[in-house]
Motif scaffolding. Structure first.
Motif, short mmCIF file in Angstrom:
data_model
loop_
_atom_site.label_atom_id
_atom_site.label_comp_id
_atom_site.label_asym_id
_atom_site.label_seq_id
_atom_site.Cartn_x
_atom_site.Cartn_y
_atom_site.Cartn_z
N THR A 166 15.09 -27.09 -4.56
CA THR A 166 14.41 -27.65 -2.93
C THR A 166 13.81 -28.92 -3.08
O THR A 166 13.92 -30.65 -2.36
CB THR A 166 13.65 -26.57 -2.23
OG1 THR A 166 14.11 -25.75 -2.05
CG2 THR A 166 13.27 -27.06 -1.31
N CYS A 201 11.15 -11.20 -1.48
CA CYS A 201 12.21 -11.11 -2.83
C CYS A 201 12.53 -9.25 -3.14
O CYS A 201 11.80 -8.59 -2.00
CB CYS A 201 11.56 -11.22 -3.84
SG CYS A 201 10.90 -10.58 -4.74
N THR A 236 12.00 -16.00 -7.37
CA THR A 236 12.33 -16.76 -5.94
C THR A 236 11.64 -18.56 -6.68
O THR A 236 12.39 -19.59 -5.88
CB THR A 236 11.04 -16.51 -5.08
OG1 THR A 236 9.40 -16.42 -5.22
CG2 THR A 236 11.11 -15.42 -4.42
N TYR A 260 13.87 -18.46 6.23
CA TYR A 260 14.38 -17.60 4.37
C TYR A 260 14.68 -18.25 3.61
O TYR A 260 15.48 -17.41 2.76
CB TYR A 260 15.93 -16.89 5.10
CG TYR A 260 15.27 -16.00 6.63
CD1 TYR A 260 14.97 -15.46 6.96
CD2 TYR A 260 15.56 -16.95 8.24
CE1 TYR A 260 14.31 -14.42 8.40
CE2 TYR A 260 14.80 -16.21 9.12
CZ TYR A 260 14.04 -14.88 9.44
OH TYR A 260 13.73 -14.47 10.57
N SER A 261 14.79 -19.32 3.28
CA SER A 261 14.88 -20.24 2.28
C SER A 261 14.11 -20.93 2.22
O SER A 261 14.00 -22.09 3.61
CB SER A 261 16.27 -20.34 2.46
OG SER A 261 16.52 -21.53 1.67
N PRO A 262 13.33 -21.70 1.31
CA PRO A 262 13.14 -23.46 0.99
C PRO A 262 14.23 -24.11 1.86
O PRO A 262 13.12 -25.57 2.15
CB PRO A 262 12.29 -23.19 -0.03
CG PRO A 262 13.74 -22.62 -1.50
CD PRO A 262 13.54 -21.08 0.53
N LEU A 263 14.52 -24.13 1.49
CA LEU A 263 16.02 -25.43 2.22
C LEU A 263 15.88 -25.47 3.07
O LEU A 263 16.18 -26.39 4.08
CB LEU A 263 17.45 -25.21 1.70
CG LEU A 263 17.53 -25.15 -0.40
CD1 LEU A 263 19.36 -24.33 -0.65
CD2 LEU A 263 17.83 -26.50 -0.61
N ASP A 264 15.98 -24.54 4.40
CA ASP A 264 16.04 -24.78 5.34
C ASP A 264 14.90 -25.55 5.90
O ASP A 264 14.43 -25.94 6.97
CB ASP A 264 15.41 -23.49 5.97
CG ASP A 264 16.17 -22.14 6.04
OD1 ASP A 264 17.81 -22.97 5.75
OD2 ASP A 264 16.37 -20.47 6.21
N PHE A 304 7.80 -17.58 4.45
CA PHE A 304 8.45 -16.32 4.30
C PHE A 304 7.36 -15.14 5.61
O PHE A 304 6.89 -15.41 5.06
CB PHE A 304 8.38 -15.38 2.84
CG PHE A 304 9.99 -16.49 2.10
CD1 PHE A 304 10.81 -17.02 2.64
CD2 PHE A 304 9.39 -16.03 0.26
CE1 PHE A 304 12.34 -17.77 1.42
CE2 PHE A 304 10.72 -17.25 -0.06
CZ PHE A 304 11.77 -17.50 -0.21
N ALA A 343 14.64 -21.63 -6.52
CA ALA A 343 14.90 -22.03 -4.69
C ALA A 343 14.51 -22.88 -4.57
O ALA A 343 14.08 -24.08 -4.24
CB ALA A 343 15.48 -20.71 -3.83
N ASN A 344 13.22 -23.29 -4.66
CA ASN A 344 11.47 -23.71 -4.47
C ASN A 344 12.26 -24.86 -4.98
O ASN A 344 11.30 -26.32 -4.92
CB ASN A 344 10.72 -23.06 -5.39
CG ASN A 344 10.23 -22.17 -3.92
OD1 ASN A 344 10.62 -21.95 -2.96
ND2 ASN A 344 9.29 -21.66 -4.38
N GLY A 377 18.20 -20.35 10.39
CA GLY A 377 17.55 -20.09 9.08
C GLY A 377 17.96 -18.55 8.92
O GLY A 377 18.20 -18.89 7.40
#
Lengths: 367, 355
Positions: free
Chosen positions: A150, B355, A143, A116-120, A89, A146-147, B205
């Motif tokens: 992933t 966040c 957070t 902007y996301s761990p999935l990216d 991030f 989401a991690n 992204g």
């Protein structure tokens, strides 16, 4: 988003402020746990509008600030390796390690990318099978889901070139640590609304009971914060110490059950060092043994990296609410957002950075 | 060499160059404090007596007592090269035209220099060139000279463009960064943060759904209408990188005045506010490409606002603040709730929050 406008309406804010002033008969010190709340309080000048006796103590709830120095140094070591795409991030890029930051690694040729996301990051790993893709998984309970998702997906899809550098921390043990401190001045907590939106409120009644402190789950818009403060003051004045939810539009008592199930599957509770505070038992998450193959610290063998903080930086005392940022001798001199000694001066959610950015005028005028 | 006793520590600047980083980092190009330090500590000392820059959007020059010319240069490295509402080709014309316009000049001539990464599709380059040509025709400027270089595929990132421009400053116009005075009104020609959000909305992204289109536009017609009012325009700025916050801080420092903003008067569209809220960014620090800030005498504010609002590019113009004698060099916003906060100069790049 008209919806959010309503949570910064100046007329309603004035009503809440009047109620806070009317309810306050003596000094109270309450801690807003979350850095997002600190940022909002300072940005909107809320602390300037409260009764003189109502003091807001800025808590340790900025994920950037409390990520330990040695984890940052491990991140820098991994990011500098050839063949690695290091994803993070944005606000972690300027956090100083013991000698440099991720921007410097990028400048020296390291492949450091803001996502902007761990999935990216997982998507990048699948698109670059010949590269090792690492995501810097830091933060609180907010957070973590989401991690966790992933890593779960990486395992399910068999993505072997993805790993997570984990430094997750948990709020309730930190609140306990603050209350156990001999110098603690905290009489109540504004609990972090986004953390509670994941975890619910079940962890808080034992804390409220044990330490006899009101805990009010609070949001982030100006009216959310004022309502949290109002309820806290009323409880303190009435001698109550209960858990209240002043952020019911986002927080359910039971929390987000699927997210919590994912967290239980992917992570194990562990002791965790907090930057500026030290080791707090059972205050963090690490990857569970079933997911150890995705642990970047093991994959890149960086667990031996150990580092020490700047002797000048008093961010630990700031994070525990023992001193205000400007009471540190280095504040605004050796330590500025441009040249931060500690992480509290880096993140926009850090108390030192918020003071430096938004309150310099007051500090200049006070001299 | 002065002795320490003779030094004026109020205006003293640490002579140690670029203390924190031995090499260029992205923040040096962010239009904030790091960009300023690079100029102050590295470029200007190296240029020595050869430097003669007011550090405004453009330089106003005259040769042998002839007409005053505005001269400006800017490089464009935007990513992605095509974004909602425009492309790097539009920016390369409008950005330099606006830099000239901020000194009150009528833009006349531009150069175009391309640095192309090996492997860039000619169809893409063609689209960029078409957009650049169309923007120049629309702005009424002539493209009079240029250059093309190609770097190998490991050394570039698509297409980089530099445009330099020359314009003519009308007689009687004296617009410059040091002319703001206490009592002056601070105006903005319309919604802020639009370009930055439009570009962010299609970055890898992010790709959040939005109807925001870049506000890229040439503003010299708007400036001409402001000049036509006869008001004594003190300062004009084109708040691109670093946004309104960076430009106002630069004005406050150059003119040694304080600037007080009224936060509730800031024209931040919902889409910009929502995107900034999502990413943890401050709309005041987000780039604009078709807006101007004007500092004008308080008594001229209504007249200049009327001229702005009568122009298609200034319909939502409004007054956002006032220059004050207090807190010289600083910008302070009165918050919607009645508190106050300092609006700082951005450091480097804006970093989305966790966040």
């Amino acid at each position: 988003m008209k919806y959010l406008d309503e949570f910064s309406d100046p007329e309603l804010a004035k009503k809440l402020l009047d109620q806070i002033h009317a309810a306050t008969t003596r000094p109270w010190a309450m801690m807003e746990v979350c850095g997002g709340q600190t940022h909002s309080i300072i940005r909107h000048g809320i602390d300037q509008l409260l009764p003189d006796g109502v003091e807001l103590i800025h808590g340790p709830g900025c994920p950037v600030c409390v990520t330990p120095l040695e984890i940052i140094d491990r991140a820098l070591a991994i990011a500098a390796r050839p063949g690695v795409i290091f994803c993070s991030f944005g606000d972690m890029l300027r956090v100083p390690g013991s000698s440099q930051d991720l921007f410097s690694v990028k400048s020296a040729g390291g492949d450091v990318r803001v996502v902007y996301s761990p999935l990216d990051a997982l998507k990048l790993a699948r698109e670059n099978p010949d590269r090792e893709v690492v995501f810097f998984g830091i933060g609180f309970e907010t957070t973590a889901p989401a991690n966790a998702m992933t890593v779960y997906q990486a395992k399910r899809l068999g993505v072997r070139n993805f790993s997570l550098l984990v430094s997750h921390v948990l709020v309730p043990p930190a609140m306990s640590a603050i209350m156990e401190s001999a110098t603690c001045r905290v009489q109540a907590f504004l609990a972090a609304g986004h953390v509670c939106s994941v975890m619910g409120t079940a962890e808080y009644p034992p804390l409220a009971e044990k330490y006899r402190v009101p805990i009010v789950v609070t949001g982030f818009e100006p009216l959310d914060i004022l309502e949290g403060i109002r309820r806290t003051v009323v409880q303190l004045e009435e001698g109550r110490h209960e858990v209240e939810n002043a952020y019911s539009r986002a927080v359910r008592e039971e929390g987000n059950l699927p997210a919590m199930e994912m967290l239980r599957d992917v992570f194990d509770v562990t002791d965790r060092t907090w930057r500026g505070i030290g080791m707090i038992p059972r205050s963090g998450w690490r990857l569970a043994p079933a997911y150890a193959e995705f642990d970047a610290e093991l994959r890149f063998d960086v667990t031996g990296i150990r580092t020490a903080e700047s002797a000048l930086c008093r961010s630990g005392e700031v994070l525990q609410g023992l001193i205000k940022p400007h009471e540190c001798a280095a504040f605004g001199k050796e330590c500025t957002p441009r040249n931060p000694l500690g992480a509290t001066m880096v993140s926009s959610e850090g108390a030192c950075a918020a003071y430096h950015t938004y309150r310099r005028l007051e500090l200049v005028e006070a001299k | 060499m002065q002795s320490p006793a003779e030094l004026d520590f109020e205006s003293w600047v640490c002579p140690v160059p670029l203390r924190e980083t031995p090499s260029v980092v992205m923040g040096h190009g962010g239009g904030g404090a790091m960009s300023g330090e690079l100029i102050e500590h590295l470029f200007l000392p190296a240029y020595g007596a050869a430097a003669a820059a007011e550090l405004g959007d453009s330089a106003v020059l005259s040769v042998g007592g002839g007409p005053r010319l505005a001269f400006s240069t800017d490089s464009y490295v935007v990513k992605p090269m095509f974004f909602p509402g425009g492309s790097i080709g539009d920016l390369a014309v409008n950005g330099t035209v606006n830099d000239l316009a901020m000194s009150g000049a009528v833009p006349l001539f531009l150069s175009t220099a391309f640095i192309l990464q090996e492997g860039t599709a000619l169809s893409e380059l063609g689209r960029i060139a078409e957009a650049l040509g169309a923007a120049a025709r629309s702005a009424g400027v002539r493209l009079v000279t240029g250059d093309t270089k190609v770097v190998d595929s490991a050394s570039g990132d698509g297409v980089f463009i530099n445009t330099s421009g020359i314009g003519m400053v009308p007689d009687g116009v004296d617009i410059g960064p040091r002319r703001a005075r206490p009592g002056d009104a601070v105006l903005v020609s319309g919604d802020i943060g639009v370009h930055g959000v439009a570009v962010m909305s299609c970055r890898d992204g992010l790709e959040f759904g939005t109807t925001v289109e870049s506000d890229t536009a040439a503003l010299h017609g708007l400036v001409a209408d402001m000049i036509a009012t006869g008001a004594d325009l003190h300062v004009l700025r084109d708040p691109t990188r670093g946004g309104v916050a960076a430009s106002l801080n630069e004005i406050a420092r150059a003119s040694d005045v304080g600037i007080e903003l009224v936060e509730r008067e800031l024209p931040v569209p919902e889409t910009v506010r929502d995107a900034c809220s999502l990413l943890g960014l401050d709309p005041l620090q987000v780039a604009n490409e078709g807006k101007l800030l004007a500092v004008v005498p308080g008594e001229s504010a209504d007249q200049v606002l009327a001229a702005l609002r009568a122009h298609p590019l200034g319909r939502s113009a409004c007054r956002i603040g006032t220059c004050v004698p207090d807190h010289a060099g600083m910008v302070v916003a009165r918050t919607g709730l009645g508190g106050s906060r300092v609006v700082g100069l951005p450091i480097g790049e804006q970093l989305p929050r966790i966040c």
